[in-house]
Design an enzyme around this catalytic site. Sequence first.
Site, PDB file in Angstrom:
ATOM      1  N   SER A 198       6.829  -1.669  -4.084  1.00  0.00           N
ATOM      2  CA  SER A 198       7.431  -0.496  -4.726  1.00  0.00           C
ATOM      3  C   SER A 198       6.633   0.076  -5.899  1.00  0.00           C
ATOM      4  CB  SER A 198       8.865  -0.812  -5.180  1.00  0.00           C
ATOM      5  OG  SER A 198       9.701  -1.028  -4.057  1.00  0.00           O
ATOM      6  N   GLY A 223       9.374  -1.802  -0.460  1.00  0.00           N
ATOM      7  CA  GLY A 223      10.149  -0.683   0.087  1.00  0.00           C
ATOM      8  C   GLY A 223      11.567  -0.562  -0.460  1.00  0.00           C
ATOM      9  N   HIS A 231       0.261 -10.131   5.719  1.00  0.00           N
ATOM     10  CA  HIS A 231       1.284  -9.288   5.098  1.00  0.00           C
ATOM     11  C   HIS A 231       2.667  -9.780   5.528  1.00  0.00           C
ATOM     12  CE1 HIS A 231       3.779  -5.850   4.088  1.00  0.00           C
ATOM     13  NE2 HIS A 231       2.837  -5.533   3.220  1.00  0.00           N
ATOM     14  N   LYS A 274       0.305   1.342   6.247  1.00  0.00           N
ATOM     15  CA  LYS A 274       1.223   0.833   7.280  1.00  0.00           C
ATOM     16  C   LYS A 274       1.152   1.701   8.537  1.00  0.00           C
ATOM     17  CE  LYS A 274       3.892  -1.428   3.713  1.00  0.00           C
ATOM     18  NZ  LYS A 274       5.132  -2.028   3.265  1.00  0.00           N
ATOM     19  N   ASN A 302      -1.981   0.377   1.386  1.00  0.00           N
ATOM     20  CA  ASN A 302      -1.598  -0.112   2.718  1.00  0.00           C
ATOM     21  C   ASN A 302      -0.757   0.984   3.361  1.00  0.00           C
ATOM     22  OD1 ASN A 302      -0.589  -1.350   4.966  1.00  0.00           O
ATOM     23  ND2 ASN A 302       0.597  -2.911   3.863  1.00  0.00           N
ATOM     24  N   GLY A 334       2.127   0.530  -0.889  1.00  0.00           N
ATOM     25  CA  GLY A 334       2.563   0.919   0.443  1.00  0.00           C
ATOM     26  C   GLY A 334       2.879   2.402   0.538  1.00  0.00           C
ATOM     27  N   GLU A 343       3.163 -10.148  -3.396  1.00  0.00           N
ATOM     28  CA  GLU A 343       4.142  -9.136  -2.995  1.00  0.00           C
ATOM     29  C   GLU A 343       5.494  -9.809  -2.754  1.00  0.00           C
ATOM     30  OE1 GLU A 343       2.188  -5.412  -1.240  1.00  0.00           O
ATOM     31  OE2 GLU A 343       2.482  -6.789   0.428  1.00  0.00           O
ATOM     32  N   GLU A 367       5.212  -8.276   6.475  1.00  0.00           N
ATOM     33  CA  GLU A 367       5.736  -7.623   7.686  1.00  0.00           C
ATOM     34  C   GLU A 367       5.143  -8.267   8.938  1.00  0.00           C
ATOM     35  OE1 GLU A 367       4.815  -3.627   6.472  1.00  0.00           O
ATOM     36  OE2 GLU A 367       6.411  -3.733   4.979  1.00  0.00           O
TER      37      GLU A 367
END
Length: 243
Positions: free
Chosen positions: A204, A167, A89, A12, A10, A225, A161, A91
């Site tokens: 991560s 992150g 997702h 992003k 991903n 990510g 996730e 986010e």
Amino acid sequence: MDKKKLIIGNMKMYMTSGDVKEYLQKLNLKNMNEQVVFCPSSIYIPYFLGYPFQVGAQNISATTLGAYTGEISAEQLASLGVAYTIVGHSERRMYFGEINEEVHQKMKRALDHHMVPIVCIGETLEEYNAGKTLSILRTQLIDCLTGLSLEEINKTVIAYEPIWAIGTGKIPTNLEIEKIAIEIKKILQEVFQSTNVPVLYGGSVSSKNIEQLEQITSIDGYLIGSASVKTKEIEKILEVVNH
Ligand code: 13P
């Protein structure tokens, strides 16, 4: 058994067109195959086509073709040869107000156009600390998947996730991931009679922890990510997974 793991990047909103061109020039294709999927920003999807890996979108519209300014539909992506799309997702849920009902609509759109939806589920740190992880995951799964046929559910991918692991460099223990993946599969079997859905871990994942994560037996792949936008990182991860 021993099916190849699904490795999904991903990417992003990390790259500009210069970065994408440099990335694709540098990328070693040695361990690339149909089970590796890159999900760049939609405007860069054409750059990623024609390689031995697959291409996915990071998001799709909940509606079909029509007067929806700024949206990108499943028809449009599928007509380019895009095989996967991430939906729900955290986010998108957090910053763009995406709710389970919308995730369900997006799954439908993707499946209607033969794209595989990668459905993201996961708990916040607060929910994790309160021991609510499993009930949160159960609700997310039921709300997103109810109304799909068994055939459709069997074509989806679930990505677990934990939001607190995205992150942050922090990841759950192997035992926790193992247990949660087994529970997700149990819910899919009990509620939807499905025994066929790959469950990925995301949050991560990097070249530093991939060897440790590879000890887990109930995981069918990874959603990666920031490490996916560094060629050296993704190459090392693929090297370990394919050893
Ligand atoms: P990181 O790997 O950067 O933690 O992101 C995980 C993620 O959100 C993948 O969808």
